[in-house]
Design a protein around this motif. Structure first.
Motif, PDB file in Angstrom:
ATOM      1  N   GLN A  43       0.861  -1.176   0.000  1.00 30.06           N
ATOM      2  CA  GLN A  43       0.000   0.000   0.000  1.00 30.06           C
ATOM      3  C   GLN A  43       0.900   1.228   0.000  1.00 30.06           C
ATOM      4  OE1 GLN A  43      -0.267  -3.020   2.126  1.00 30.06           O
ATOM      5  NE2 GLN A  43      -1.214  -1.852   3.796  1.00 30.06           N
ATOM      6  N   PHE A  44       0.560   2.237  -0.823  1.00 34.94           N
ATOM      7  CA  PHE A  44       1.481   3.348  -1.037  1.00 34.94           C
ATOM      8  C   PHE A  44       0.744   4.678  -1.168  1.00 34.94           C
ATOM      9  CE2 PHE A  44       3.075  -0.479  -3.121  1.00 34.94           C
ATOM     10  CZ  PHE A  44       4.340  -0.610  -2.584  1.00 34.94           C
ATOM     11  N   ARG A  45       1.412   5.723  -0.697  1.00 31.08           N
ATOM     12  CA  ARG A  45       1.055   7.082  -1.054  1.00 31.08           C
ATOM     13  C   ARG A  45       1.766   7.428  -2.364  1.00 31.08           C
ATOM     14  NH1 ARG A  45       1.396   6.924   4.563  1.00 31.08           N
ATOM     15  NH2 ARG A  45      -0.308   8.033   5.649  1.00 31.08           N
ATOM     16  N   ASP A  46       1.026   7.963  -3.321  1.00 28.61           N
ATOM     17  CA  ASP A  46       1.628   8.454  -4.561  1.00 28.61           C
ATOM     18  C   ASP A  46       2.261   9.809  -4.251  1.00 28.61           C
ATOM     19  OD1 ASP A  46       2.098   9.705  -7.058  1.00 28.61           O
ATOM     20  OD2 ASP A  46       0.486   8.577  -8.015  1.00 28.61           O
ATOM     21  N   LEU A  47       3.572   9.891  -4.395  1.00 33.55           N
ATOM     22  CA  LEU A  47       4.281  11.110  -4.015  1.00 33.55           C
ATOM     23  C   LEU A  47       4.045  12.252  -4.990  1.00 33.55           C
ATOM     24  CD1 LEU A  47       7.612   9.441  -2.872  1.00 33.55           C
ATOM     25  CD2 LEU A  47       5.829  10.428  -1.414  1.00 33.55           C
ATOM     26  N   ARG A  48       3.531  11.972  -6.175  1.00 31.22           N
ATOM     27  CA  ARG A  48       3.251  13.031  -7.147  1.00 31.22           C
ATOM     28  C   ARG A  48       1.824  13.561  -7.043  1.00 31.22           C
ATOM     29  NH1 ARG A  48       6.106  11.533 -12.953  1.00 31.22           N
ATOM     30  NH2 ARG A  48       8.275  11.458 -12.191  1.00 31.22           N
ATOM     31  N   ASP A  49       0.974  12.860  -6.316  1.00 33.20           N
ATOM     32  CA  ASP A  49      -0.440  13.244  -6.244  1.00 33.20           C
ATOM     33  C   ASP A  49      -0.938  12.987  -4.830  1.00 33.20           C
ATOM     34  OD1 ASP A  49      -3.181  13.548  -6.396  1.00 33.20           O
ATOM     35  OD2 ASP A  49      -3.386  12.523  -8.321  1.00 33.20           O
ATOM     36  N   PRO A  50      -1.221  14.028  -4.059  1.00 33.16           N
ATOM     37  CA  PRO A  50      -1.623  13.839  -2.666  1.00 33.16           C
ATOM     38  C   PRO A  50      -2.986  13.184  -2.506  1.00 33.16           C
ATOM     39  CG  PRO A  50      -1.859  16.143  -3.305  1.00 33.16           C
ATOM     40  CD  PRO A  50      -1.146  15.461  -4.420  1.00 33.16           C
ATOM     41  N   ASP A  51      -3.723  13.051  -3.602  1.00 32.76           N
ATOM     42  CA  ASP A  51      -5.038  12.434  -3.536  1.00 32.76           C
ATOM     43  C   ASP A  51      -5.082  11.122  -4.321  1.00 32.76           C
ATOM     44  OD1 ASP A  51      -6.141  14.592  -1.998  1.00 32.76           O
ATOM     45  OD2 ASP A  51      -6.190  15.774  -3.836  1.00 32.76           O
ATOM     46  N   PHE A  53      -4.010   6.966  -4.045  1.00 30.15           N
ATOM     47  CA  PHE A  53      -3.610   5.810  -3.249  1.00 30.15           C
ATOM     48  C   PHE A  53      -3.364   4.660  -4.214  1.00 30.15           C
ATOM     49  CE2 PHE A  53      -5.227   1.978  -0.798  1.00 30.15           C
ATOM     50  CZ  PHE A  53      -4.143   1.874   0.054  1.00 30.15           C
ATOM     51  N   VAL A  54      -2.222   3.994  -4.079  1.00 28.24           N
ATOM     52  CA  VAL A  54      -1.831   2.911  -4.978  1.00 28.24           C
ATOM     53  C   VAL A  54      -1.602   1.658  -4.138  1.00 28.24           C
ATOM     54  CG1 VAL A  54      -0.117   2.130  -6.662  1.00 28.24           C
ATOM     55  CG2 VAL A  54      -0.751   4.562  -6.564  1.00 28.24           C
ATOM     56  N   TRP A  55      -2.135   0.535  -4.615  1.00 28.35           N
ATOM     57  CA  TRP A  55      -1.869  -0.701  -3.874  1.00 28.35           C
ATOM     58  C   TRP A  55      -1.844  -1.888  -4.811  1.00 28.35           C
ATOM     59  CZ3 TRP A  55      -5.809  -4.427  -2.123  1.00 28.35           C
ATOM     60  CH2 TRP A  55      -7.123  -4.108  -2.500  1.00 28.35           C
ATOM     61  N   LEU A  56      -1.284  -2.986  -4.299  1.00 28.23           N
ATOM     62  CA  LEU A  56      -1.093  -4.212  -5.067  1.00 28.23           C
ATOM     63  C   LEU A  56      -1.641  -5.387  -4.274  1.00 28.23           C
ATOM     64  CD1 LEU A  56       2.571  -3.283  -5.672  1.00 28.23           C
ATOM     65  CD2 LEU A  56       1.148  -3.859  -7.626  1.00 28.23           C
ATOM     66  N   ARG A  57      -2.330  -6.277  -4.974  1.00 29.67           N
ATOM     67  CA  ARG A  57      -2.715  -7.528  -4.325  1.00 29.67           C
ATOM     68  C   ARG A  57      -2.532  -8.688  -5.288  1.00 29.67           C
ATOM     69  NH1 ARG A  57      -9.197  -6.589  -3.209  1.00 29.67           N
ATOM     70  NH2 ARG A  57      -9.818  -6.183  -5.359  1.00 29.67           N
ATOM     71  N   GLY A  58      -2.269  -9.870  -4.713  1.00 35.10           N
ATOM     72  CA  GLY A  58      -1.915 -11.030  -5.509  1.00 35.10           C
ATOM     73  C   GLY A  58      -2.865 -12.194  -5.304  1.00 35.10           C
ATOM     74  N   PHE A  59      -2.931 -13.050  -6.349  1.00 28.34           N
ATOM     75  CA  PHE A  59      -3.809 -14.211  -6.367  1.00 28.34           C
ATOM     76  C   PHE A  59      -3.057 -15.385  -6.989  1.00 28.34           C
ATOM     77  CE2 PHE A  59      -6.178 -10.319  -6.916  1.00 28.34           C
ATOM     78  CZ  PHE A  59      -7.222 -10.417  -6.011  1.00 28.34           C
TER      79      PHE A  59
END
Length: 203
Positions: A43-51, A53-59
């Motif tokens: 889970q990450f804050r996008d440093l170029r855009d304060p609004d 949210f970026v995240w990854l999930r796996g299957f």
């Protein structure tokens, strides 16, 4: 563990509400998604855009993806918190379905509890047709992925259709190291500069 199916999810949020979503997500949606049969990788804050949210999930595969998503989004935790989560979001449909090239992410054995100093970069490359030759990453990647062309097995959650993507990730020890790389990065790529949240597995 390698996850053969990975979602890269980018959420556009209501102004000023990212920390609200992250607090809710890290508290309620990490172990509960894992219990449903999927893995929250980062889970990450996008440093170029304060609004953003970026995240990854796996299957493990597409059938288990459908079953896991049905369990989670039909379960009590999402029912209890979905209104609060959705209230922070403008758009949650920017989702790339990916397959790893090689072993995927090298994952640590446990999550942390404090904000790490590390930074991540996702370099996204797109083409009009499936890549005949993949772009060469500018440095040894932490992990690399291409589009998974399988049919979406859980259509209640859209994914980007008709995309031909190559995505590679790099990890940097701190902000200064990321800044030094980005200053000379490939201008043709779409770059996501990412700061892990306190409970991100990738850290």
């Amino acid at each position: 563990m390698t996850y053969p199916i990975v979602e890269l999810r980018q959420y556009t949020l209501q102004p000023g509400r990212r920390d609200e979503l992250i607090e809710l997500f890290d508290r309620e949606f990490v172990e509960t998604q894992q219990d449903a049969g999927m893995a929250v990788l980062g889970q990450f804050r996008d440093l170029r855009d304060p609004d953003r949210f970026v995240w990854l999930r796996g299957f493990t595969d597409m059938p288990s993806r459908a079953a896991a998503l049905a369990r989670f989004y039909g379960g009590p935790v999402w029912a209890a918190h979905r209104d609060a989560a959705n209230a922070t979001m403008i758009d949650s449909d920017d989702v790339l379905l990916l397959r790893p090239l090689g072993d995927g992410f090298p994952l640590p054995p446990a999550r942390g509890s404090e904000l790490p100093r590390s930074r991540f970069l996702a370099s996204l490359h797109f083409a009009d047709a499936p890549f005949e030759k993949l772009p060469e990453p500018a440095l040894p990647p932490l992990a690399a992925f291409t589009t998974a062309y399988e049919e979406n097995t859980f259509p209640a959650l859209p994914i980007r259709a008709g995309e031909h993507a190559f995505v590679w990730f790099a990890r940097f020890d701190d902000q200064a190291a990321l800044d030094a790389y980005v200053s000379g990065a490939d201008p043709a790529a779409t770059l996501l500069e990412l700061a892990p949240t306190a409970r991100s597995l990738l850290r």
